[in-house]
Scaffold this active site. Structure first.
Site, PDB file in Angstrom:
ATOM      1  CG  HIS A 115      57.758  36.848   3.401  1.00 39.12           C
ATOM      2  ND1 HIS A 115      58.366  37.609   4.375  1.00 39.12           N
ATOM      3  CD2 HIS A 115      57.904  37.549   2.242  1.00 39.12           C
ATOM      4  CE1 HIS A 115      58.843  38.720   3.831  1.00 39.12           C
ATOM      5  NE2 HIS A 115      58.585  38.700   2.535  1.00 39.12           N
ATOM      6  CD  GLU A 116      57.445  36.015  -1.202  1.00 41.86           C
ATOM      7  OE1 GLU A 116      56.853  37.004  -1.661  1.00 41.86           O
ATOM      8  OE2 GLU A 116      58.617  36.069  -0.775  1.00 41.86           O
ATOM      9  CG  HIS A 148      54.885  40.559   0.016  1.00 41.88           C
ATOM     10  ND1 HIS A 148      55.061  41.833   0.505  1.00 41.88           N
ATOM     11  CD2 HIS A 148      56.080  39.926   0.197  1.00 41.88           C
ATOM     12  CE1 HIS A 148      56.297  41.959   0.965  1.00 41.88           C
ATOM     13  NE2 HIS A 148      56.930  40.819   0.791  1.00 41.88           N
ATOM     14  CG  HIS A 185      49.799  45.011   1.585  1.00 40.58           C
ATOM     15  ND1 HIS A 185      51.038  45.556   1.769  1.00 40.58           N
ATOM     16  CD2 HIS A 185      48.930  45.992   1.895  1.00 40.58           C
ATOM     17  CE1 HIS A 185      50.904  46.810   2.185  1.00 40.58           C
ATOM     18  NE2 HIS A 185      49.639  47.097   2.268  1.00 40.58           N
TER      19      HIS A 185
END
Ligand SMILES: [Zn+2]
Length: 679
Positions: free
Chosen positions: A468-469, A472, A475
């Site tokens: 998940h991290e 980010h 991105h």
């Protein structure tokens, strides 16, 4: 220059700066920023340009990020008394500076003239987006209002900030004020590992033995494991009535009147800015275009999730009767019976899974996956100054052997480090003069450190968090935007910013993904099929019940802000009843008061935005659907995702990015499928 926080280096000098350099650095940055704002607004005259107005501001923002970023980061991961003291002082100065900037009429007028100039049309899309966002934020800060509205708006903002802080404080006070000693008999059913938490809770309240408090891990241990039904009911009652007019602390910390005040002020502020209500106002920074879209979206999921939730509840009631001796399933039985059912059905424990997830192997697999999908290699580099010996530094290298970005990974839990996991910005990509500032990210987790010569072994939850991290991070790091205000995650709509992160989680639930990063710590063997099947089965356990709860929260929050009318007030409890009649399958007792501790909405940033959790999940699930269709590890689909979603940041609306990637608008079916509820 002698202050390392003011040096224009590519990476922070973590080995050289000391707390006493923070305030001089921030003061220097803010005073130069203030001077620059005065210069550019004075020079803006009748025809400001990007280069004379916006570019100098972006340069100052970057300088402030270089000085302040390392300080906030260390405040989170390596705090000290000396740092905390200067942190608070510097933060106050920056907050004051930012709010003055948001109220700067001359700057607002200059940006307006730039927007109105025919040359605006010749600017790049990212530059245009920054200008549009700037004007929107100015407008939302009330700078465009005329007196007396302008002053009134400022009063409301101040009052709201105070009320929201008081709301949060009341929840904290109510939580801290409750402590109930537990007898040995009442501990029956609670595992050893959880009892330690209960013992700590007792010690925190100067009690002997074990205690029930309303801190979530403590409450959760009791409501999930305690065999004593009356105790569970007591815990549920105390927790579900925090900061309200009911329960053991009735009236002591009641947030009810505060919610009325908050809603009235939010309504008034929205009207002053020209919106019908606070819900419509909230959507100006979101991907959802209208209240009808949000409500339609949520109600659409209700139709599909409620029957599933009903089936799961019936199933649970049968299990409760047959295996737990509970004839009439109550809300305080649900977590307890659910846990028993989950164990009986899947026999899956973290201990069985952990040997397959040694952190180095997980990272190797994650980086390999990144190279396959997005065409960048992740290479560790040593010799970079860091704040702790645990920290690793990596670079992203593209197919032309160019370093395009970098990140720090601080993986393990330790003292003076905040809990949880997050991605934070170290450097934001942007063009300045002839150069490009390279993006750099901080990835912070709190995994168990290595012990006894063995690497850190992660739970499956930890692995998902890591992915998940990292999503980010991708991105932020794979952005190709050159205007700072919409580069990476900047300027991305609130309800779309979780797309890349939730998207990456999907790889933790597929065989192809898992085989890349799961290998037994001793033998390197892949995860056995039977274990994988049981893991996969747990993903959808009680998905319907989870969804109807999220829908209840989302609908309550959104309709509260949409339907508020000064004459009739917020109708908090009536509205909640109405929504529960439509959505809930398990009805809490009439004295339950969850809104009074709903900090996300009344004290956090989620006002009329709680629906974003599910909204972003639709985007991520639907994006992942393209990979499922093409092959989970399909490089072409990966390249398209990088080009249309990861690289463009906030330079265009999230819907345009999604549509460019998927060839159509997002469809809610993808979400239902990811929850195992597809028709
Ligand atoms: Zn996230």
């Amino acid at each position: 220059m002698t202050n390392p926080l003011l040096e224009p280096t590519a990476l922070p000098a973590f080995d050289r700066f000391a707390p006493d350099q923070v305030l001089p650095a921030i003061e220097a940055c803010l005073s130069r920023f203030t001077q620059r704002v005065a210069e550019v607004t004075a020079a803006a005259g009748s025809n400001p340009t990007w280069d004379t107005l916006m570019a100098p501001l972006e340069t100052e923002e970057a300088a402030l990020e270089r000085a302040w970023g390392p300080v906030t980061h260390l405040h989170s991961v390596a705090d000290s008394d000396a740092l905390r003291e200067v942190y608070q002082q510097a933060l106050d100065q920056i907050t004051e500076f930012s709010s003055a900037l948001g109220q700067n009429r001359e700057l607002f007028d200059a940006v307006k003239r730039l927007r109105a100039d025919p040359a605006f049309a010749t600017l790049r899309a990212d530059q245009q987006a920054v200008i549009e966002h700037e004007l929107r934020d100015f407008m939302l800060s009330g700078v465009a209002l005329e007196e007396p509205a302008r002053t009134r708006f400022r009063e409301i903002s101040r009052e709201l900030a105070q009320l929201e802080t008081a709301f949060e404080q009341a929840v904290m006070d109510a939580t801290d004020a409750y402590a109930r000693p537990l007898t040995e008999a009442e501990l029956t059913g609670i595992p050893e590992s959880e009892r330690a938490t209960l013992a700590q809770a007792a010690a925190d309240h100067d009690l002997e033995g074990h205690a029930l408090t309303l801190q979530f891990p403590v409450y959760n241990a009791v409501i999930t494991y305690a065999d004593d039904r009356a105790l569970r009911q007591e815990a549920y009652t105390a927790f579900g009535t925090r900061a309200s007019d009911q329960g053991p602390q009735a009236g002591k910390f009641d947030n009810g009147p505060r919610i009325e005040q908050i809603m009235a002020l939010r309504f008034e502020a929205a009207r002053l800015l020209g919106f019908d209500n606070p819900a419509t106002l909230s959507l100006t920074t979101k991907m959802a275009t209208s209240p009808e879209r949000v409500l339609g979206f949520l109600n659409d999921i209700v139709v599909r999730a409620k029957p599933a939730a009903q089936r799961e509840l019936t199933d649970l009631a049968v299990f409760a009767r047959e295996h737990c001796g509970i004839e009439d399933l109550k809300p305080w039985d649900v977590p307890y019976v659910s846990e028993k059912l989950r164990l009986a059905r899947y026999q899956l424990s973290d201990e069985e899974l952990k040997p397959y997830f040694p952190l180095p192997r997980v990272l190797e697999g994650l980086f390999g996956l990144t190279e396959t999908l997005f065409g960048v290699r992740v290479v560790e580099r040593s010799g970079v100054p860091v704040w702790h010996t645990d920290v690793q530094f990596f670079e992203l290298v593209d197919s032309n052997h160019r370093v395009v970005a970098a990140f720090y990974l601080d993986a393990y839990t330790r003292a003076k480090k905040r809990g949880g996991a997050w991605m934070d910005v170290c450097r934001t990509r942007f063009r300045h003069g002839d150069g490009i500032e390279r993006p750099v990210a901080y990835l912070t987790c709190n995994f168990a450190p290595p012990t006894g010569g063995k690497p850190s072994l992660l739970t499956h939850d930890d692995v998902t968090t890591m992915f998940h991290e990292f999503g980010h991070g991708l991105h932020h790091m794979l952005t190709e935007v050159e205007a700072r205000g919409v580069s990476g995650i900047s300027g991305v709509e609130w309800d779309a910013v979780e797309l890349p992160s939730q998207f990456m989680e999907n790889f933790c639930w597929t065989r192809e993904g898992l085989d890349r990063f799961a290998g037994h710590v001793d033998t390197g063997a892949p995860m056995p099929d039977d274990l994988f099947r049981r893991l996969l089965a747990t993903r959808h356990f009680h998905a319907g019940l989870f969804l109807v709860r999220q829908l209840e929260f989302g609908l309550f929050d959104f309709r509260l802000h949409l339907e508020f009318e000064p004459a009739r007030g917020a109708r908090v409890l009536e509205l909640l009843q109405e929504i529960r009649r439509e959505v809930a399958v398990l009805h809490p007792p009439s004295w339950q008061r969850f809104p009074m501790s709903f900090g996300h909405v009344f004290a956090g940033g989620y006002a009329a935005g709680y629906y974003s959790y599910l909204w972003a999940e639709v985007l991520s699930a639907d994006a992942y659907g393209a990979f499922e269709a093409a092959g989970v590890l399909d490089a072409d689909t990966g390249a398209r995702f990088r080009r249309e979603v990861l690289s463009v940041g906030g330079s265009r609306p999230a819907l345009s990015s999604f549509t460019a990637f998927r060839g159509r608008e997002p469809e809610v079916d993808a979400l239902l499928k990811s929850y195992g509820l597809a028709a």
